[in-house]
Scaffold this active site. Structure first.
Site, short mmCIF file in Angstrom:
data_model
loop_
_atom_site.label_atom_id
_atom_site.label_comp_id
_atom_site.label_asym_id
_atom_site.label_seq_id
_atom_site.Cartn_x
_atom_site.Cartn_y
_atom_site.Cartn_z
N LYS A 125 0.96 4.23 -2.95
CA LYS A 125 0.67 5.65 -2.71
C LYS A 125 1.85 6.53 -3.12
O LYS A 125 1.64 7.68 -3.53
CB LYS A 125 0.32 5.85 -1.24
CG LYS A 125 -0.99 5.19 -0.80
CD LYS A 125 -2.22 5.82 -1.46
CE LYS A 125 -2.73 5.08 -2.64
NZ LYS A 125 -3.94 5.71 -3.24
N TYR A 164 0.83 -1.20 0.00
CA TYR A 164 0.00 0.00 0.00
C TYR A 164 0.87 1.26 0.00
O TYR A 164 0.63 2.19 -0.77
CB TYR A 164 -0.91 0.00 1.23
CG TYR A 164 -1.78 1.23 1.33
CD1 TYR A 164 -2.93 1.35 0.55
CD2 TYR A 164 -1.47 2.28 2.20
CE1 TYR A 164 -3.74 2.48 0.63
CE2 TYR A 164 -2.26 3.40 2.29
CZ TYR A 164 -3.40 3.50 1.50
OH TYR A 164 -4.19 4.63 1.58
#
Length: 257
Positions: free
Chosen positions: A157, A153
């Site tokens: 990002k 994750y």
């Protein structure tokens, strides 16, 4: 009045941004993963123009989303909001053999950016966790690294910020920025998230529509309408070019000149 397309707007921050935009009198097109979710989105955001459906974990369906959006004409802004979280304890493979987190959070925004007609403004949702992302961009497919949903994750990002800044550099006629909405109590963030949920969708709406001098900028990273520091690798041309080439390789979608 601005014409705005928002990915992942069936719930969470995407839907909240859509509601704010409709309330301000803008023309809003929603996006949902499938027709059922699309019906829910249209019911939840009265005043939205329509909804485009397609699963962004699929390269083929992401291409179809771009085609459907282009049939609706040119947009003033595209908000790349869709994303999945960091709680995938095991690697989930998509139909294309890619990690689910990477496919939705990283590759889909690249494909849509390449295939949707250039809008006036691009907004990419990132996270403060992007600062922990891997700037080497090695093993984007997680073939050799031991799986970590948290790190996957964070990487994704960082990819969103890299993409935003690459567009700012390559497309000087487009305002392209990344934002950090904060850790808020959405389905992804969880009920214990400490930041303001009310404030979380406002920056993307502001960047998509405002004529404020501060909003009409490019290549910036924002938190609650204020410029904030970001992972320095995101601003490096070599990192940007490497990311674009990897996305082109994995998706088969060539970056437009």
């Amino acid at each position: 009045m601005a014409k705005v397309f928002i990915t992942g707007s069936a719930d969470g921050l995407g839907r909240m941004a859509a509601e704010l935009l409709v309330k301000e009198g803008h023309q809003v097109v929603l996006h949902a993963r499938n027709k059922h979710r699309g019906q829910e989105a249209m019911a939840a955001v009265p005043g939205a123009e329509t909804v485009v459906c397609g699963d962004l974990s699929s390269i083929a369906e992401t291409k179809q989303v771009a085609t459907a959006v282009n049939k609706l004409g040119k947009f003033d802004a595209v908000i790349h909001n869709a994303g999945v979280g960091y709680r995938e304890r095991e690697r989930i493979n998509t139909a294309d053999g890619l990690p689910h987190v990477f496919a939705v959070n990283s590759l889909a925004p690249y494909i849509l950016t390449c295939l949707i007609q250039k809008p006036k403004r691009l907004i990419y949702l990132s996270s403060g966790l992007h600062r922990e992302g891997d700037e080497t961009l090695k093993d984007l497919e997680w073939k050799t690294r031991p799986w970590s949903g948290y790190n996957a994750y964070a990487d994704s990002k960082l990819h969103d910020v890299i993409l935003a800044f690459a567009m700012a550099r390559k497309w000087p006629g487009v305002y392209s920025n990344a934002i950090e909405p904060g850790w808020v109590a959405t389905k992804m963030g969880g009920p214990g998230a400490p930041d303001s949920l009310e404030e979380a969708p406002k920056t993307q709406v502001w960047l998509a529509t405002s004529e404020d001098f501060e909003a009409m900028t490019t290549g910036r990273y924002f938190f609650h309408k204020k410029v904030r520091t970001f992972h320095p690798a995101a601003g490096r041309v070599d990192v940007q070019e490497r990311f674009l080439k990897e996305c082109e390789r994995l998706s088969g979608v060539k970056f437009p000149i």
